[in-house]
Scaffold this active site. Structure first.
Site, PDB file in Angstrom:
ATOM      1  N   ASP A 116     -11.440  35.711  21.940  1.00 19.43           N
ATOM      2  CA  ASP A 116     -11.593  34.271  21.722  1.00 19.43           C
ATOM      3  C   ASP A 116     -10.429  33.587  22.443  1.00 19.43           C
ATOM      4  OD1 ASP A 116     -11.868  31.709  20.865  1.00 19.43           O
ATOM      5  OD2 ASP A 116     -11.798  32.151  18.721  1.00 19.43           O
TER       6      ASP A 116
ATOM      7  N   TRP B 188      -9.244  32.553  12.313  1.00 18.61           N
ATOM      8  CA  TRP B 188      -9.790  31.190  12.221  1.00 18.61           C
ATOM      9  C   TRP B 188     -11.030  31.256  11.328  1.00 18.61           C
ATOM     10  CZ3 TRP B 188     -13.624  28.744  15.967  1.00 18.61           C
ATOM     11  CH2 TRP B 188     -13.653  27.355  15.836  1.00 18.61           C
TER      12      TRP B 188
ATOM     13  N   LYS C  79      -9.191  22.271  24.250  1.00 16.34           N
ATOM     14  CA  LYS C  79      -7.762  21.972  24.117  1.00 16.34           C
ATOM     15  C   LYS C  79      -7.093  21.816  25.476  1.00 16.34           C
ATOM     16  CE  LYS C  79      -8.987  23.392  20.078  1.00 16.34           C
ATOM     17  NZ  LYS C  79      -8.857  23.081  18.685  1.00 16.34           N
TER      18      LYS C  79
ATOM     19  N   ALA D 279      -9.263  30.147  23.304  1.00 16.85           N
ATOM     20  CA  ALA D 279      -9.430  28.700  23.117  1.00 16.85           C
ATOM     21  C   ALA D 279      -8.176  27.907  23.493  1.00 16.85           C
ATOM     22  CB  ALA D 279      -9.813  28.403  21.669  1.00 16.85           C
TER      23      ALA D 279
HETATM   24  C1  LIG Z   1      -9.470  30.074  17.387  1.00 15.86           C
HETATM   25  C2  LIG Z   1     -10.438  29.099  17.930  1.00 15.86           C
HETATM   26  N1  LIG Z   1     -11.487  29.544  18.602  1.00 15.86           N
HETATM   27  C3  LIG Z   1     -12.386  28.716  19.125  1.00 15.86           C
HETATM   28  C4  LIG Z   1     -12.283  27.362  18.987  1.00 15.86           C
HETATM   29  C5  LIG Z   1     -13.376  26.572  19.626  1.00 15.86           C
HETATM   30  O1  LIG Z   1     -13.273  25.269  19.777  1.00 15.86           O
HETATM   31  P1  LIG Z   1     -14.377  24.369  20.479  1.00 15.86           P
HETATM   32  O2  LIG Z   1     -15.720  24.817  20.025  1.00 15.86           O
HETATM   33  O3  LIG Z   1     -14.033  23.002  20.054  1.00 15.86           O
HETATM   34  O4  LIG Z   1     -14.226  24.581  21.967  1.00 15.86           O
HETATM   35  C6  LIG Z   1     -11.199  26.828  18.266  1.00 15.86           C
HETATM   36  C7  LIG Z   1     -11.047  25.389  18.021  1.00 15.86           C
HETATM   37  O5  LIG Z   1     -10.333  24.917  17.187  1.00 15.86           O
HETATM   38  C8  LIG Z   1     -10.258  27.728  17.723  1.00 15.86           C
HETATM   39  O6  LIG Z   1      -9.188  27.302  17.056  1.00 15.86           O
END
Ligand SMILES: Cc1ncc(COP(=O)(O)O)c(C=O)c1O
Length: 395
Positions: free
Chosen positions: A211, A130, A246, A213
């Protein structure tokens, strides 16, 4: 002083989503941004969230700051959700948790901890990963190494290459792993492969940073956590950044948690104190609303059951879309799209060139990233045939 600063380009994903919204073609299809969308193309509010919110609004008597580490019900509930009821690390009280502004906030707090513990740490990231991982962790001063991960020809994980590259990760390094539903490729490790990575962490001494998510959007809440839990059972130190964006639909409420699995209780408490000082430097106090809602859901049997049911339906819908899209693409193109069904979560690469992605945008108003990453949840009964026909036309 300020007029020296130049205007920077908009975030490319958000820019594409905006271009799609502005496209007058009524058949336009938005597969860009990573949010869940239902059959109507809406990102819905969970019933359990709505109910928790009504109760919160009725009962809330203050807007005073949260405790710095966050809401206790949220922290307890998230630890249980992520690590599981049977977690020996939780039983031994070797886990510290700090509420954070979204998964992003948790990633940043985790990076601050890494930097404090090992200023020269290298962060090993998957190729691809990401893109936001780079500014989130890099701005703390950490440097990156890349390990091979996705093999475009097989549309799967090149595990041999991953292992070969990670052989160079040493004690004092961090290996960033996507807990499930890899963003952007959707290709996840098998449980057996998680076991191999855990063994390497034990032997080589690197620290896994997971990570997390998308728990609940791949195969289900428990299944999606199996690899992470295996690592936590075997490796004494693990950092986790979990998000409720999510799986509870709390995107804009910025709801996440940084978890530190440590060797003992005293170390876990030390890390929480370090994380609080880091948070103080950046944003001081965590936002309250989303975590108070999630905390209410996770401490109420009925709300949790309702939320779990709705999440399960979301997960099944995504997997149904995956098999439907695979079928339609294969019917129209005569090519193998079986990988779409094998991959997990919201994202897959369709395997198109940037030129083909551009043609889809220009000629068919089908918007995906130049890498051909699609958000599978943007597909629905109304656009699936049009999408499959358009993709087959540019192949
Ligand atoms: C791989 C990944 N990590 C972390 C996040 C963190 O998202 P948020 O800060 O909106 O909770 C996302 C959101 O798209 C993601 O795709």
């Amino acid at each position: 002083m300020l007029d020296k600063l130049e205007r920077l380009p908009a975030d490319s994903i958000l820019g594409l989503a905006a271009a799609c919204r502005a496209d007058p073609n009524p058949s336009r299809v938005d597969l860009t941004i990573g949010i869940y969308m239902d059959e109507q193309g809406l990102c819905p509010v969970f019933d359990a969230v709505r109910q928790a919110q009504q109760a919160l609004v009725a009962e809330e008597v203050t807007k005073a700051y949260m405790p710095p580490a966050g809401d206790e019900a949220f922290i307890q509930g998230m630890q249980r959700l992520v690590l599981g009821d049977g977690s020996s690390a939780l039983r031994d009280k070797r886990v510290g948790g700090v509420q954070a502004p979204g998964g992003c906030g948790a990633l940043r707090i985790g990076a601050e901890i890494v930097r404090a513990a090992a200023p020269d740490a290298r962060v090993w990231v998957s190729d691809p990963t990401w893109p936001v991982h780079f500014p989130l962790l890099g701005s703390v001063g950490l440097t990156f190494e890349t390990y091979r991960y996705y093999d475009p020809s097989s549309h799967g994980v090149d595990f041999d290459a991953m292992v070969e590259d990670l052989k160079q990760a040493v004690s004092g390094d961090v290996v960033l792993l996507h807990g499930c539903c890899h963003n952007p490729c959707g290709a996840d490790l098998s449980l057996q492969q998680w076991g191999v990575i855990a063994g390497m962490a034990q032997q080589q001494g690197f620290t896994p940073f997971i990570d997390f998510a998308y728990q609940g959007l791949g195969d289900g809440l428990e299944q999606d956590a199996a690899g992470l839990r295996l690592v936590v059972e075997r490796v004494p130190e693990v950092i986790i950044a979990a998000s409720c964006s999510k799986n509870m639909g709390l995107y804009r409420e910025r709801t996440g948690i940084a978890l530190f699995v440590c060797r003992d209780e005293a170390n876990a408490q030390a890390l929480v104190s370090q994380a609080l000082v880091a948070a103080r430097r950046i944003y001081s106090m965590p936002p309250a609303h989303g975590a108070l809602l999630a905390g209410r859901i996770l401490r109420s049997e009925t709300l949790e059951a309702s939320w779990r049911g709705e999440l399960e339906a979301m997960c099944q819908r995504i997997n149904g879309l995956r098999s439907g899209l695979r079928q339609k693409l294969e019917d129209r193109s005569g090519r193998d799209f079986g990988f779409i069904q094998r991959e997990k979560g919201m994202f897959s690469f369709l395997g198109l060139s940037p030129e083909q992605a551009l043609r889809l945008r220009r000629e068919y108003s089908v918007y995906m990233l130049d890498s051909s990453r699609i958000n599978v949840a943007g597909v629905n009964a109304r656009n699936i045939d049009y999408l499959a026909t358009a993709v087959a036309a540019v192949l």
